[in-house]
Design an enzyme around this catalytic site. Structure first.
Site, PDB file in Angstrom:
ATOM      1  N   ILE A  26      34.460  15.077  -5.012  1.00  0.00           N
ATOM      2  CA  ILE A  26      35.738  15.498  -4.440  1.00  0.00           C
ATOM      3  C   ILE A  26      36.875  14.682  -5.042  1.00  0.00           C
ATOM      4  CG2 ILE A  26      35.453  13.963  -2.437  1.00  0.00           C
ATOM      5  CD1 ILE A  26      36.888  16.190  -0.746  1.00  0.00           C
ATOM      6  N   CYS A  27      38.034  15.301  -5.152  1.00  0.00           N
ATOM      7  CA  CYS A  27      39.269  14.650  -5.589  1.00  0.00           C
ATOM      8  C   CYS A  27      39.130  14.131  -7.030  1.00  0.00           C
ATOM      9  CB  CYS A  27      39.645  13.561  -4.592  1.00  0.00           C
ATOM     10  SG  CYS A  27      41.317  12.928  -4.731  1.00  0.00           S
ATOM     11  N   HIS A  28      39.106  12.812  -7.206  1.00  0.00           N
ATOM     12  CA  HIS A  28      38.953  12.199  -8.524  1.00  0.00           C
ATOM     13  C   HIS A  28      37.482  12.048  -8.927  1.00  0.00           C
ATOM     14  CE1 HIS A  28      43.182  11.099  -7.923  1.00  0.00           C
ATOM     15  NE2 HIS A  28      43.236  10.888  -9.224  1.00  0.00           N
TER      16      HIS A  28
ATOM     17  N   SER B 133      35.585  19.715  -4.789  1.00  0.00           N
ATOM     18  CA  SER B 133      36.750  20.017  -3.954  1.00  0.00           C
ATOM     19  C   SER B 133      37.930  19.192  -4.423  1.00  0.00           C
ATOM     20  CB  SER B 133      36.457  19.733  -2.479  1.00  0.00           C
ATOM     21  OG  SER B 133      35.646  20.748  -1.926  1.00  0.00           O
ATOM     22  N   ARG B 134      39.124  19.558  -3.912  1.00  0.00           N
ATOM     23  CA  ARG B 134      40.371  18.965  -4.403  1.00  0.00           C
ATOM     24  C   ARG B 134      40.796  17.682  -3.683  1.00  0.00           C
ATOM     25  NH1 ARG B 134      43.522  24.530  -3.523  1.00  0.00           N
ATOM     26  NH2 ARG B 134      42.654  23.971  -1.514  1.00  0.00           N
TER      27      ARG B 134
END
Length: 176
Positions: free
Chosen positions: A102-104, A151-152
């Site tokens: 997720i994310c980074h 996911s972001r």
């Protein structure tokens, strides 16, 4: 039940570690925090959570795990260039075990050379990095491409957790 590796470094995004970690454990799976140095205490960038590394990456055998979760924040940046971290996720990917980032988190997948021909999402400013690594970027709350779950941002955690738990239900445990 599955044995899940959580790859963690300093300044992780608090909720992106806390919520998936708790959900995995509440579902009855084993969660093991893997970092660069066993016993190291890591604090989230929001200072709302801290965890202790249970297993050093040098002692972690990917064949003993069913899946891996990579929280975001600055944690992936601290881990991505470590050859043992790269090797760990590479082995997991080769055998098709779930990798949830997720994310980074996808920064580790980029450095491990795993994105050619894949479809994923991440923190939106990483779009060019993902595209340059050979993947197609989709700006969606969660993208599942074979064994990759991405996911972001924290607002996408419910979808990220849902798809991660769904993937864990489908893998035969290494302890079977």
């Amino acid at each position: 039940m599955a044995k899940v590796a959580f790859l963690l470094g300093p300044a992780f995004e608090d909720s992106e570690m806390q919520k998936p970690y708790e959900a995995v454990r509440e579902a009855g799976h084993e969660a093991v925090i893997i970092g660069l140095k066993a016993g190291e205490k890591l604090e989230g960038k929001q200072k709302q959570a801290s965890y202790t590394v249970e297993l050093a990456i040098k002692d972690a055998n990917p064949n003993e795990f069913d899946a891996v979760v990579i929280p975001g924040g600055s944690s992936p940046e601290a881990l991505r260039l470590d050859p043992l971290i790269q090797s760990f996720v590479h082995v997991m990917d080769e055998v098709g075990k779930p990798i949830a980032a997720i994310c980074h988190g996808p920064q580790i997948l980029i450095s491990a050379g795993l994105l050619q021909g894949r479809i994923l999402t991440s923190y939106p400013p990483l779009q060019d990095d993902i595209t340059n690594a050979g993947a197609a970027f989709q700006d969606k709350e969660v993208v599942v491409d074979r064994n990759l779950i991405t996911s972001r941002t924290p607002k996408d955690e419910p979808a990220f957790i849902r798809e991660t738990l769904k993937a864990l239900e489908q893998v035969p445990s290494v302890r079977s």
